[in-house]
Design an enzyme around this catalytic site. Structure first.
Site, PDB file in Angstrom:
ATOM      1  N   ASP A   7       0.829  -1.209   0.000  1.00 23.20           N
ATOM      2  CA  ASP A   7       0.000   0.000   0.000  1.00 23.20           C
ATOM      3  C   ASP A   7       0.857   1.249   0.000  1.00 23.20           C
ATOM      4  OD1 ASP A   7      -1.970  -2.142   1.035  1.00 23.20           O
ATOM      5  OD2 ASP A   7      -3.181  -0.394   0.488  1.00 23.20           O
TER       6      ASP A   7
HETATM    7  O1  MRU Z   1      -7.413  -3.598   2.944  1.00 24.53           O
HETATM    8  P1  MRU Z   1      -7.158  -3.922   1.510  1.00 24.53           P
HETATM    9  O2  MRU Z   1      -7.892  -5.114   1.038  1.00 24.53           O
HETATM   10  O3  MRU Z   1      -7.369  -2.707   0.631  1.00 24.53           O
HETATM   11  O4  MRU Z   1      -5.616  -4.269   1.460  1.00 24.53           O
HETATM   12  C1  MRU Z   1      -5.042  -4.512   0.223  1.00 24.53           C
HETATM   13  C2  MRU Z   1      -3.612  -4.817   0.305  1.00 24.53           C
HETATM   14  O5  MRU Z   1      -3.007  -4.810   1.352  1.00 24.53           O
HETATM   15  C3  MRU Z   1      -2.910  -5.063  -0.994  1.00 24.53           C
HETATM   16  O6  MRU Z   1      -1.863  -5.954  -0.812  1.00 24.53           O
HETATM   17  C4  MRU Z   1      -2.385  -3.747  -1.566  1.00 24.53           C
HETATM   18  O7  MRU Z   1      -3.365  -2.749  -1.554  1.00 24.53           O
HETATM   19  C5  MRU Z   1      -1.893  -3.933  -2.942  1.00 24.53           C
HETATM   20  S1  MRU Z   1      -3.180  -4.395  -4.066  1.00 24.53           S
HETATM   21  C6  MRU Z   1      -2.437  -4.535  -5.582  1.00 24.53           C
END
Ligand code: MRU
Length: 463
Positions: A262
């Site tokens: 993220d």
């Molecule tokens: O809480 P989320 O489902 O949005 O978390 C998503 C993740 O941690 C992913 O690994 C990240 O956003 C990368 S998605 C290509």
């Protein structure tokens, strides 16, 4: 053959699209309803996008950014915002994008796209002082609309760089057992995916023996979304409980752990779905390379290290309830961070971007030189951590341990000699050597029925 129950959809025949945009309307696939219902919902503006993101109906850092960007493109197309004043238009765009950015603060992608667009708009104004607000608006729209296609292209590059890097570590034509967390596939992006893009690319070359996918607490993104995507793709996949990950790494012959991001701090520390950090610790303990796959726009040079990354905390009920059914006693204290930070020294495989695979420390050095995202020119693609699997678990506990030597992989796929020390084997060896407690992968790949059982009385994983 058994008849599917009414709530069991057949796997979709075409790839899942997280976002549908035709220049006039914007729709997203409500990921909260998957895998039982395939429902696209309309977004009219940035506020609608922010609401969908906050509810995690759209999730995954790139998909969040794209929904926000395209919602702002629609607003601009619809004539919203100041008229006749280019500078005021820049501020309007920043304010509208900020709505989506603030809905979930950990992912940096919306913020990075905002900065890029603002920079472009100001550069246009500097170059052409007479540029009209209308023209600036049209260019901003074109810039935002181009991101959808760019994301898919970047993901395909990430997939191919990561696949090549992992394949180098496999002996001969053998196949890899991979472990991934959360959902980083088509649903989390404009298409193809980041970490799951690496899995897809390896699978297309017949090099995936099995993917172990964590269910991903508290929202079951792995059980609901990754499982659905991988079933659709025909990737042999085994769903495991998050708490089974360390045992799976030890017992199931995992060759590499691949996750998304993220936000990647300047020094390579990486925020990703809660549970990523413990996967990295377990991978290091067992000498299994740990990769982060993300577009360069996930790198945030303004944040020096992981301690400065804002970590979103989600509502208590996401832990006290399972799909709307209360499971924890009332009155229990809850801590529900959505993400955790993996220190850069645990990212032993490398950081896979659209430009190549990099060592975390290369990002850090690049950030000292220039506050720009990594490029193939400013960073050297990573040297495979060739013999990590040979390091005894006790020696692996030093976080600063380096075991990188072998051949550099370049974007063109060529190789050059690495200057790093250590001697020993090249990048194509070592990954399949057996360790205590490390069983041959093919013998250990039976899907586990337990992990697919109902949660809160409802079936959460796709059949
Ligand atoms: O809480 P989320 O489902 O949005 O978390 C998503 C993740 O941690 C992913 O690994 C990240 O956003 C990368 S998605 C290509």
């Amino acid at each position: 053959m058994s008849t599917p129950s009414p709530t069991t959809p057949a796997p979709p025949r075409s790839p899942l699209h997280s976002i549908l945009y035709d220049g006039v309307s914007l729709r997203y696939l409500n990921q909260r309803l998957l895998p039982t219902e395939l429902r696209y919902q309309t977004v009219l503006d940035a506020d609608g996008a922010a609401a969908a993101v906050a509810a995690m109906e759209v999730r995954g850092a790139p998909a969040i950014a794209l929904l926000g960007c395209l919602a702002v493109a629609l607003e601009l197309k619809g004539g919203r915002g100041p008229r006749g004043d280019p500078e005021a238009l820049v501020e309007f765009v920043e304010e509208r994008m900020g709505r989506v950015r603030d809905a979930r603060p950990t992912a940096v992608n919306v913020g990075r796209e905002t900065e890029r667009l603002k920079g472009e708009m100001r550069a246009w104004m500097d170059r052409e002082p007479a540029v009209s607000e209308g023209e600036l608006r049209d260019r901003a729209i074109a810039h935002l609309e181009a991101l959808l296609q760019k994301d898919v292209e970047d993901n395909r590059r990430i997939g191919s760089h990561g696949a090549r890097h992992i394949a180098q570590r496999l002996q001969g034509g053998s196949r890899a057992t991979l472990l991934s967390h959360c959902n980083t596939g088509s649903l989390a992006t404009a298409g193809y995916g980041t970490a799951l893009g690496v899995v897809r690319a390896l699978h297309s070359e017949g090099r995936v023996a099995r993917l172990l996918c964590t269910e991903t607490r508290p929202f079951l993104q792995g059980a609901r979304l990754t499982a659905l995507e991988m079933l659709h793709e025909g990737v042999p996949t085994t769903l495991i409980a998050d708490s089974a990950a360390a045992a799976a790494i030890r017992e199931r012959g995992v060759h590499a752990v691949v996750v998304g991001a993220d936000r990647i701090a300047a020094n390579g520390d990486t925020a990703n779905k809660i549970g990523t950090y413990s996967l990295a610790v377990a991978a290091l303990h067992h000498g299994v390379p740990f990769y982060v796959a993300a577009p360069s726009s996930s790198w945030d040079p303004n944040v020096p290290n992981g301690a400065s990354i804002p970590i979103e905390e989600r509502p208590e009920r996401e832990l006290t309830e399972l799909q709307g059914v209360r499971v924890a006693p009332h009155g229990i204290d809850v801590w529900n961070p959505a993400f955790d930070v993996t220190p850069h020294e645990l990212i032993t495989g490398g950081i896979v971007t659209e430009f190549g695979v990099f060592r975390p420390e290369e990002l850090r050095h690049a950030s000292r030189r220039t506050p720009r995202p990594p490029t193939s020119a400013s960073l050297h693609p990573v040297v495979p951590y060739a013999s990590c699997s040979n390091v005894p678990a006790s020696a692996s506990s030093s976080p600063n341990r380096k075991c990188c030597h072998g051949a550099r992989e370049t974007e063109s796929g060529g190789e050059e000699t690495a200057e790093s020390g250590g001697g020993g084997k090249g990048g194509g060896e070592g990954a399949e050597e057996r360790r205590p407690g490390h069983r041959p992968q093919e013998a250990a790949c039976d899907p586990t029925a337990e992990a697919e059982e109902d949660v809160g009385g409802r079936h959460s994983a796709p059949h």
